[in-house]
Motif scaffolding. Structure first.
Motif, PDB file in Angstrom:
ATOM      1  N   TYR A 210      80.669   5.510  82.560  1.00  0.00           N
ATOM      2  CA  TYR A 210      79.710   4.456  82.267  1.00  0.00           C
ATOM      3  C   TYR A 210      80.215   3.143  82.652  1.00  0.00           C
ATOM      4  CZ  TYR A 210      74.986   2.531  80.960  1.00  0.00           C
ATOM      5  OH  TYR A 210      74.036   2.705  81.293  1.00  0.00           O
ATOM      6  N   ASN A 211      79.043   2.859  83.678  1.00  0.00           N
ATOM      7  CA  ASN A 211      79.813   0.831  83.625  1.00  0.00           C
ATOM      8  C   ASN A 211      80.788   0.547  84.130  1.00  0.00           C
ATOM      9  OD1 ASN A 211      77.171   0.274  83.903  1.00  0.00           O
ATOM     10  ND2 ASN A 211      77.197  -0.066  81.244  1.00  0.00           N
ATOM     11  N   GLU A 212      81.525   1.931  84.493  1.00  0.00           N
ATOM     12  CA  GLU A 212      83.565   2.000  85.140  1.00  0.00           C
ATOM     13  C   GLU A 212      83.444   2.128  86.414  1.00  0.00           C
ATOM     14  OE1 GLU A 212      86.627   2.710  82.629  1.00  0.00           O
ATOM     15  OE2 GLU A 212      85.180   2.540  80.705  1.00  0.00           O
TER      16      GLU A 212
ATOM     17  N   ASP B 153      80.249   7.198  87.595  1.00  0.00           N
ATOM     18  CA  ASP B 153      80.957   7.584  88.425  1.00  0.00           C
ATOM     19  C   ASP B 153      81.740   8.449  87.592  1.00  0.00           C
ATOM     20  OD1 ASP B 153      82.836   7.402  90.420  1.00  0.00           O
ATOM     21  OD2 ASP B 153      84.377   5.525  89.808  1.00  0.00           O
ATOM     22  N   ASP B 154      82.323   9.307  88.475  1.00  0.00           N
ATOM     23  CA  ASP B 154      83.402  10.635  87.753  1.00  0.00           C
ATOM     24  C   ASP B 154      82.232  11.878  86.973  1.00  0.00           C
ATOM     25  OD1 ASP B 154      85.824   9.849  89.536  1.00  0.00           O
ATOM     26  OD2 ASP B 154      86.659   8.571  87.664  1.00  0.00           O
ATOM     27  N   VAL B 155      80.885  12.201  87.581  1.00  0.00           N
ATOM     28  CA  VAL B 155      80.928  13.203  86.745  1.00  0.00           C
ATOM     29  C   VAL B 155      81.384  14.186  87.241  1.00  0.00           C
ATOM     30  CG1 VAL B 155      78.173  13.723  86.533  1.00  0.00           C
ATOM     31  CG2 VAL B 155      77.954  11.023  86.895  1.00  0.00           C
ATOM     32  N   ASN B 156      81.633  15.103  86.112  1.00  0.00           N
ATOM     33  CA  ASN B 156      82.185  16.173  85.994  1.00  0.00           C
ATOM     34  C   ASN B 156      81.963  17.238  85.354  1.00  0.00           C
ATOM     35  OD1 ASN B 156      83.679  18.268  85.646  1.00  0.00           O
ATOM     36  ND2 ASN B 156      85.893  17.375  86.508  1.00  0.00           N
ATOM     37  N   CYS B 157      80.691  18.278  85.147  1.00  0.00           N
ATOM     38  CA  CYS B 157      79.644  19.422  84.840  1.00  0.00           C
ATOM     39  C   CYS B 157      80.347  20.671  84.593  1.00  0.00           C
ATOM     40  CB  CYS B 157      79.023  19.408  84.894  1.00  0.00           C
ATOM     41  SG  CYS B 157      78.064  17.703  85.298  1.00  0.00           S
ATOM     42  N   ALA B 158      80.855  20.746  83.168  1.00  0.00           N
ATOM     43  CA  ALA B 158      81.591  22.668  82.870  1.00  0.00           C
ATOM     44  C   ALA B 158      80.510  23.781  83.705  1.00  0.00           C
ATOM     45  CB  ALA B 158      81.864  22.252  81.982  1.00  0.00           C
ATOM     46  N   ASN B 159      79.017  22.737  83.536  1.00  0.00           N
ATOM     47  CA  ASN B 159      77.892  24.027  83.657  1.00  0.00           C
ATOM     48  C   ASN B 159      76.900  23.327  83.831  1.00  0.00           C
ATOM     49  OD1 ASN B 159      76.358  23.397  80.763  1.00  0.00           O
ATOM     50  ND2 ASN B 159      78.419  24.633  80.180  1.00  0.00           N
TER      51      ASN B 159
ATOM     52  N   SER C  80      62.922  14.322  96.054  1.00  0.00           N
ATOM     53  CA  SER C  80      64.380  13.964  96.750  1.00  0.00           C
ATOM     54  C   SER C  80      64.296  12.376  97.003  1.00  0.00           C
ATOM     55  CB  SER C  80      64.276  14.699  98.708  1.00  0.00           C
ATOM     56  OG  SER C  80      64.413  15.695  98.734  1.00  0.00           O
ATOM     57  N   GLY C  81      65.502  12.017  96.620  1.00  0.00           N
ATOM     58  CA  GLY C  81      65.637  10.231  96.889  1.00  0.00           C
ATOM     59  C   GLY C  81      67.277   9.881  96.047  1.00  0.00           C
ATOM     60  N   LEU C  82      66.816   8.874  95.921  1.00  0.00           N
ATOM     61  CA  LEU C  82      68.028   7.869  95.140  1.00  0.00           C
ATOM     62  C   LEU C  82      68.093   8.024  93.628  1.00  0.00           C
ATOM     63  CD1 LEU C  82      70.480   5.808  95.902  1.00  0.00           C
ATOM     64  CD2 LEU C  82      68.851   4.017  95.242  1.00  0.00           C
ATOM     65  N   LEU C  83      69.331   9.032  93.338  1.00  0.00           N
ATOM     66  CA  LEU C  83      69.291   9.014  92.033  1.00  0.00           C
ATOM     67  C   LEU C  83      69.517   7.514  90.980  1.00  0.00           C
ATOM     68  CD1 LEU C  83      69.381  11.326  89.558  1.00  0.00           C
ATOM     69  CD2 LEU C  83      72.103  11.220  90.148  1.00  0.00           C
ATOM     70  N   LEU C  84      69.178   7.598  89.986  1.00  0.00           N
ATOM     71  CA  LEU C  84      69.067   6.165  89.468  1.00  0.00           C
ATOM     72  C   LEU C  84      69.429   6.717  87.805  1.00  0.00           C
ATOM     73  CD1 LEU C  84      66.260   3.642  90.256  1.00  0.00           C
ATOM     74  CD2 LEU C  84      69.400   4.304  91.050  1.00  0.00           C
ATOM     75  N   PHE C  85      70.700   6.276  86.984  1.00  0.00           N
ATOM     76  CA  PHE C  85      70.737   6.901  85.746  1.00  0.00           C
ATOM     77  C   PHE C  85      71.000   4.529  84.753  1.00  0.00           C
ATOM     78  CE2 PHE C  85      73.319   6.977  82.033  1.00  0.00           C
ATOM     79  CZ  PHE C  85      73.414   8.182  82.250  1.00  0.00           C
ATOM     80  N   ASN C  86      69.542   4.995  84.250  1.00  0.00           N
ATOM     81  CA  ASN C  86      69.757   4.093  83.353  1.00  0.00           C
ATOM     82  C   ASN C  86      69.083   2.926  84.201  1.00  0.00           C
ATOM     83  OD1 ASN C  86      69.100   5.293  80.912  1.00  0.00           O
ATOM     84  ND2 ASN C  86      71.413   4.606  80.627  1.00  0.00           N
ATOM     85  N   ASN C  87      68.655   2.821  85.767  1.00  0.00           N
ATOM     86  CA  ASN C  87      68.517   1.925  86.684  1.00  0.00           C
ATOM     87  C   ASN C  87      69.490   1.145  87.689  1.00  0.00           C
ATOM     88  OD1 ASN C  87      65.785   1.343  87.752  1.00  0.00           O
ATOM     89  ND2 ASN C  87      66.175  -1.081  87.637  1.00  0.00           N
ATOM     90  N   GLN C  88      70.423   2.165  87.476  1.00  0.00           N
ATOM     91  CA  GLN C  88      71.891   1.992  87.632  1.00  0.00           C
ATOM     92  C   GLN C  88      71.970   3.613  88.537  1.00  0.00           C
ATOM     93  OE1 GLN C  88      74.366   1.256  85.027  1.00  0.00           O
ATOM     94  NE2 GLN C  88      73.817  -0.697  85.133  1.00  0.00           N
TER      95      GLN C  88
END
Length: 133
Positions: free
Chosen positions: A100-102, A84-90, A31-39
Motif C-alpha cells: 500500500y502506497n509503495e 501494488d503486488d496484490v496476490n490473493c490465496a482465494n 465495469s470501470g477503473l478500480l480504485l482503492f481509497n481513491n487510488q
C-alpha cells in the motif's frame, strides 16, 4: 408473503469502480477503473483470483480483468497509485497480500474490472448496499 427490506448505502467499502468521468459505476455493466481509497491499483501480480476477491468485497458475485479500446478516455493520472503486488490465496479479500502506497508502476498498469452481480431469491442486488428485513 411480502418481504420488506430496508437498505442503506455501505460507505465502508474501500474499493470502487469509476467510469471515464470518475463517477461510481452504479448500473450494469459494472465495469470501470478500480480504485482503492481513491487510488488506482497496479496490475503486478493481479490475477483473476484477485479480481474475484475484490469484486466479492464490493458485494458482487465474481469479477474479471478487462482491457481494450473502451479504456481510452479515462483520466487515470488524476489519481495516485495506491496498491501494488496484490496476490490473493482465494476469493476472499482477507486472503490477499499487497503493498500500500509503495509501487513500481505507471498508470498504463492500472486495473480495470468488470464485476458481476449475484442473483439471490430471484432478485438482483446492486453492490455496496446493506439490506435487512
Amino acid at each position: 408473503e411480502d418481504i420488506k427490506l430496508s437498505c442503506i448505502r455501505n460507505v465502508e467499502f474501500k474499493f470502487r469502480l469509476v467510469d471515464q468521468a470518475g463517477i461510481d459505476v452504479m448500473k450494469a455493466p459494472f465495469s470501470g477503473l478500480l480504485l482503492f481509497n481513491n487510488q488506482t491499483v497496479c496490475d503486478d501480480s493481479f490475477d483473476n483470483t484477485a479480481a474475484n476477491a475484490v469484486c466479492r468485497s464490493m458485494g458482487y458475485y465474481m469479477g474479471s480483468i478487462y482491457s481494450g479500446p473502451e479504456l481510452e478516455g479515462y483520466n487515470n493520472e488524476q489519481y495516485q497509485i495506491g496498491l501494488d503486488d496484490v496476490n490473493c490465496a482465494n476469493t476472499s479479500w482477507e486472503s490477499c497480500t499487497y503493498l500500500y502506497n509503495e509501487h513500481n508502476c505507471g498508470h498504463s498498469e492500472d486495473i480495470f474490472l468488470t464485476c458481476i452481480r449475484e442473483k439471490r431469491f430471484g432478485m438482483e442486488f446492486e453492490s455496496n448496499w446493506i439490506c435487512s428485513g
